[in-house]
Design a protein around this motif. Sequence first.
Motif, PDB file in Angstrom:
ATOM      1  N   THR A  14      43.411  31.207  45.107  1.00  0.00           N
ATOM      2  CA  THR A  14      42.833  32.016  46.182  1.00  0.00           C
ATOM      3  C   THR A  14      41.320  32.171  45.989  1.00  0.00           C
ATOM      4  O   THR A  14      40.844  32.351  44.862  1.00  0.00           O
ATOM      5  CB  THR A  14      43.512  33.410  46.244  1.00  0.00           C
ATOM      6  OG1 THR A  14      42.920  34.151  47.305  1.00  0.00           O
ATOM      7  CG2 THR A  14      43.357  34.198  44.945  1.00  0.00           C
ATOM      8  N   ASN A  57      55.662  39.374  49.067  1.00  0.00           N
ATOM      9  CA  ASN A  57      54.943  38.458  48.171  1.00  0.00           C
ATOM     10  C   ASN A  57      54.420  37.268  48.990  1.00  0.00           C
ATOM     11  O   ASN A  57      55.206  36.436  49.445  1.00  0.00           O
ATOM     12  CB  ASN A  57      55.912  37.993  47.083  1.00  0.00           C
ATOM     13  CG  ASN A  57      55.281  37.016  46.117  1.00  0.00           C
ATOM     14  OD1 ASN A  57      54.190  36.511  46.349  1.00  0.00           O
ATOM     15  ND2 ASN A  57      55.963  36.749  45.028  1.00  0.00           N
ATOM     16  N   TYR A  58      53.111  37.206  49.165  1.00  0.00           N
ATOM     17  CA  TYR A  58      52.504  36.147  49.976  1.00  0.00           C
ATOM     18  C   TYR A  58      51.963  34.992  49.130  1.00  0.00           C
ATOM     19  O   TYR A  58      51.223  34.149  49.630  1.00  0.00           O
ATOM     20  CB  TYR A  58      51.395  36.730  50.858  1.00  0.00           C
ATOM     21  CG  TYR A  58      51.964  37.603  51.950  1.00  0.00           C
ATOM     22  CD1 TYR A  58      52.536  37.034  53.089  1.00  0.00           C
ATOM     23  CD2 TYR A  58      52.005  38.990  51.826  1.00  0.00           C
ATOM     24  CE1 TYR A  58      53.094  37.816  54.079  1.00  0.00           C
ATOM     25  CE2 TYR A  58      52.564  39.796  52.797  1.00  0.00           C
ATOM     26  CZ  TYR A  58      53.108  39.200  53.921  1.00  0.00           C
ATOM     27  OH  TYR A  58      53.678  39.985  54.903  1.00  0.00           O
ATOM     28  N   ASP A  59      52.349  34.987  47.863  1.00  0.00           N
ATOM     29  CA  ASP A  59      51.851  33.932  46.969  1.00  0.00           C
ATOM     30  C   ASP A  59      52.980  33.096  46.383  1.00  0.00           C
ATOM     31  O   ASP A  59      52.758  32.297  45.474  1.00  0.00           O
ATOM     32  CB  ASP A  59      50.982  34.554  45.863  1.00  0.00           C
ATOM     33  CG  ASP A  59      49.691  35.106  46.463  1.00  0.00           C
ATOM     34  OD1 ASP A  59      49.744  36.193  47.080  1.00  0.00           O
ATOM     35  OD2 ASP A  59      48.664  34.419  46.373  1.00  0.00           O
ATOM     36  N   ARG A 141      37.377  37.226  46.410  1.00  0.00           N
ATOM     37  CA  ARG A 141      38.505  37.656  47.241  1.00  0.00           C
ATOM     38  C   ARG A 141      38.409  39.138  47.572  1.00  0.00           C
ATOM     39  O   ARG A 141      38.719  39.552  48.680  1.00  0.00           O
ATOM     40  CB  ARG A 141      39.826  37.333  46.541  1.00  0.00           C
ATOM     41  CG  ARG A 141      40.998  37.882  47.337  1.00  0.00           C
ATOM     42  CD  ARG A 141      42.295  37.254  46.982  1.00  0.00           C
ATOM     43  NE  ARG A 141      43.385  38.039  47.527  1.00  0.00           N
ATOM     44  CZ  ARG A 141      44.558  37.564  47.826  1.00  0.00           C
ATOM     45  NH1 ARG A 141      44.809  36.284  47.661  1.00  0.00           N
ATOM     46  NH2 ARG A 141      45.502  38.338  48.297  1.00  0.00           N
ATOM     47  N   ASP A 145      38.586  40.244  51.306  1.00  0.00           N
ATOM     48  CA  ASP A 145      39.748  40.999  51.801  1.00  0.00           C
ATOM     49  C   ASP A 145      39.352  42.356  52.376  1.00  0.00           C
ATOM     50  O   ASP A 145      39.932  42.820  53.360  1.00  0.00           O
ATOM     51  CB  ASP A 145      40.788  41.171  50.684  1.00  0.00           C
ATOM     52  CG  ASP A 145      41.627  39.918  50.491  1.00  0.00           C
ATOM     53  OD1 ASP A 145      41.268  38.874  51.084  1.00  0.00           O
ATOM     54  OD2 ASP A 145      42.632  39.972  49.757  1.00  0.00           O
ATOM     55  N   GLN A 159      48.173  44.379  44.988  1.00  0.00           N
ATOM     56  CA  GLN A 159      48.642  43.036  45.351  1.00  0.00           C
ATOM     57  C   GLN A 159      48.210  42.008  44.306  1.00  0.00           C
ATOM     58  O   GLN A 159      48.981  41.132  43.918  1.00  0.00           O
ATOM     59  CB  GLN A 159      48.087  42.655  46.731  1.00  0.00           C
ATOM     60  CG  GLN A 159      48.619  41.309  47.203  1.00  0.00           C
ATOM     61  CD  GLN A 159      47.900  40.800  48.451  1.00  0.00           C
ATOM     62  OE1 GLN A 159      46.820  41.295  48.800  1.00  0.00           O
ATOM     63  NE2 GLN A 159      48.487  39.824  49.107  1.00  0.00           N
ATOM     64  N   TYR A 160      46.968  42.149  43.841  1.00  0.00           N
ATOM     65  CA  TYR A 160      46.456  41.158  42.881  1.00  0.00           C
ATOM     66  C   TYR A 160      47.275  41.170  41.589  1.00  0.00           C
ATOM     67  O   TYR A 160      47.664  40.125  41.075  1.00  0.00           O
ATOM     68  CB  TYR A 160      44.966  41.404  42.583  1.00  0.00           C
ATOM     69  CG  TYR A 160      44.296  40.167  42.035  1.00  0.00           C
ATOM     70  CD1 TYR A 160      43.753  39.217  42.894  1.00  0.00           C
ATOM     71  CD2 TYR A 160      44.270  39.915  40.664  1.00  0.00           C
ATOM     72  CE1 TYR A 160      43.188  38.053  42.399  1.00  0.00           C
ATOM     73  CE2 TYR A 160      43.701  38.752  40.164  1.00  0.00           C
ATOM     74  CZ  TYR A 160      43.163  37.829  41.039  1.00  0.00           C
ATOM     75  OH  TYR A 160      42.611  36.669  40.550  1.00  0.00           O
ATOM     76  N   THR A 163      51.437  40.346  42.559  1.00  0.00           N
ATOM     77  CA  THR A 163      51.876  39.032  43.057  1.00  0.00           C
ATOM     78  C   THR A 163      50.822  37.921  42.924  1.00  0.00           C
ATOM     79  O   THR A 163      51.152  36.830  42.470  1.00  0.00           O
ATOM     80  CB  THR A 163      52.326  39.111  44.544  1.00  0.00           C
ATOM     81  OG1 THR A 163      51.313  39.760  45.310  1.00  0.00           O
ATOM     82  CG2 THR A 163      53.632  39.843  44.679  1.00  0.00           C
ATOM     83  N   VAL A 164      49.565  38.192  43.306  1.00  0.00           N
ATOM     84  CA  VAL A 164      48.582  37.103  43.356  1.00  0.00           C
ATOM     85  C   VAL A 164      48.414  36.444  41.982  1.00  0.00           C
ATOM     86  O   VAL A 164      48.556  35.220  41.837  1.00  0.00           O
ATOM     87  CB  VAL A 164      47.216  37.591  43.897  1.00  0.00           C
ATOM     88  CG1 VAL A 164      46.203  36.446  43.919  1.00  0.00           C
ATOM     89  CG2 VAL A 164      47.370  38.197  45.282  1.00  0.00           C
ATOM     90  N   LYS A 165      48.157  37.263  40.964  1.00  0.00           N
ATOM     91  CA  LYS A 165      47.917  36.699  39.618  1.00  0.00           C
ATOM     92  C   LYS A 165      49.174  36.033  39.032  1.00  0.00           C
ATOM     93  O   LYS A 165      49.112  34.872  38.624  1.00  0.00           O
ATOM     94  CB  LYS A 165      47.356  37.791  38.688  1.00  0.00           C
ATOM     95  CG  LYS A 165      47.031  37.308  37.286  1.00  0.00           C
ATOM     96  CD  LYS A 165      46.412  38.432  36.477  1.00  0.00           C
ATOM     97  CE  LYS A 165      46.483  38.209  34.984  1.00  0.00           C
ATOM     98  NZ  LYS A 165      45.740  37.057  34.504  1.00  0.00           N
ATOM     99  N   HIS A 168      49.983  32.820  40.854  1.00  0.00           N
ATOM    100  CA  HIS A 168      48.979  31.786  40.545  1.00  0.00           C
ATOM    101  C   HIS A 168      49.373  31.089  39.242  1.00  0.00           C
ATOM    102  O   HIS A 168      49.370  29.856  39.159  1.00  0.00           O
ATOM    103  CB  HIS A 168      47.579  32.395  40.421  1.00  0.00           C
ATOM    104  CG  HIS A 168      46.528  31.379  40.077  1.00  0.00           C
ATOM    105  ND1 HIS A 168      45.834  30.676  41.035  1.00  0.00           N
ATOM    106  CD2 HIS A 168      46.109  30.896  38.880  1.00  0.00           C
ATOM    107  CE1 HIS A 168      45.022  29.817  40.443  1.00  0.00           C
ATOM    108  NE2 HIS A 168      45.174  29.934  39.136  1.00  0.00           N
TER     109      HIS A 168
END
Length: 205
Positions: A14, A57-59, A141, A145, A159-160, A163-165, A168
């Motif tokens: 991202t 979860n968008y990742d 980001r 965002d 979120q980071y 899910t994001v981290k 990834h």
Amino acid sequence: MDCSPFVIGVAGGTASGKTTLSTKLKQAIADDAIILSHDFYYRANSEIPFEQRIKLNYDHPNAFDTDLLVEDVKKLKSGRAIDRPVYSFVTYTRTGETVHVEPTRVIIVEGILIFENKDLLDLMDIKVFVDTDADIRLLRRLTRDVKERGRSLDSFIAQYINTVKPMHEQFVEPSKKNADIIIPQGGENPVALHMLIDHIKALIR
Ligand code: ADP
Ligand code: C5P
């Protein structure tokens, strides 16, 4: 001679600079090139209330309708037009509108997880991974965002971390092995950019 469109895949974490690099490639290689973002193909989840949608979860690969993206790339490759979905990061769903896209000589597919899907990988002629340090991506980001996607600092941090981290590390980073070329400092690496442009121009000539 094979005249089907040339498909360039641009993946990376991202805010790594995928869109920036894709735009520069388009400008240098073919002004009419199509940029198809995996983000356009996020699932609508319209049956789920907004308060719950924002917590999804968008990742994870399942967040996307990748089958539809694969179908659309196949259509474009076979010379047929598509009507691609439009996704809103503010409402966390599709807008209901579509964008009509006519086939052209060059298609750029970009997204965090496009090197994770075998069907999608099989459609790409060249695969580029934009490699940018996690702390730089985090800062970019955060700015984006809050400014462009209407997010609060608290929701960004949650979120980071949640899910994001982790996604990834589980999906994006390992998919780097599927790249043909890895570009450090994505959008701002003129040497790599020019080598890539020259190579692609030679391939599509
Ligand atoms: P991605 O498509 O991978 O999410 P973008 O290309 O949209 O990444 O870049 C994410 C954000 O970082 C954007 O706000 C963009 O303007 C900014 N950005 C991209 N490349 C750079 C750079 N080299 N230096 C500073 N900011 C950058
Ligand atoms: O442009 P970028 O590659 O950063 O877009 C992918 C990111 O968008 C994912 O990391 C995901 O967390 C985020 N996203 C979001 N809200 C959505 C859909 C995606 O924050 N509704």
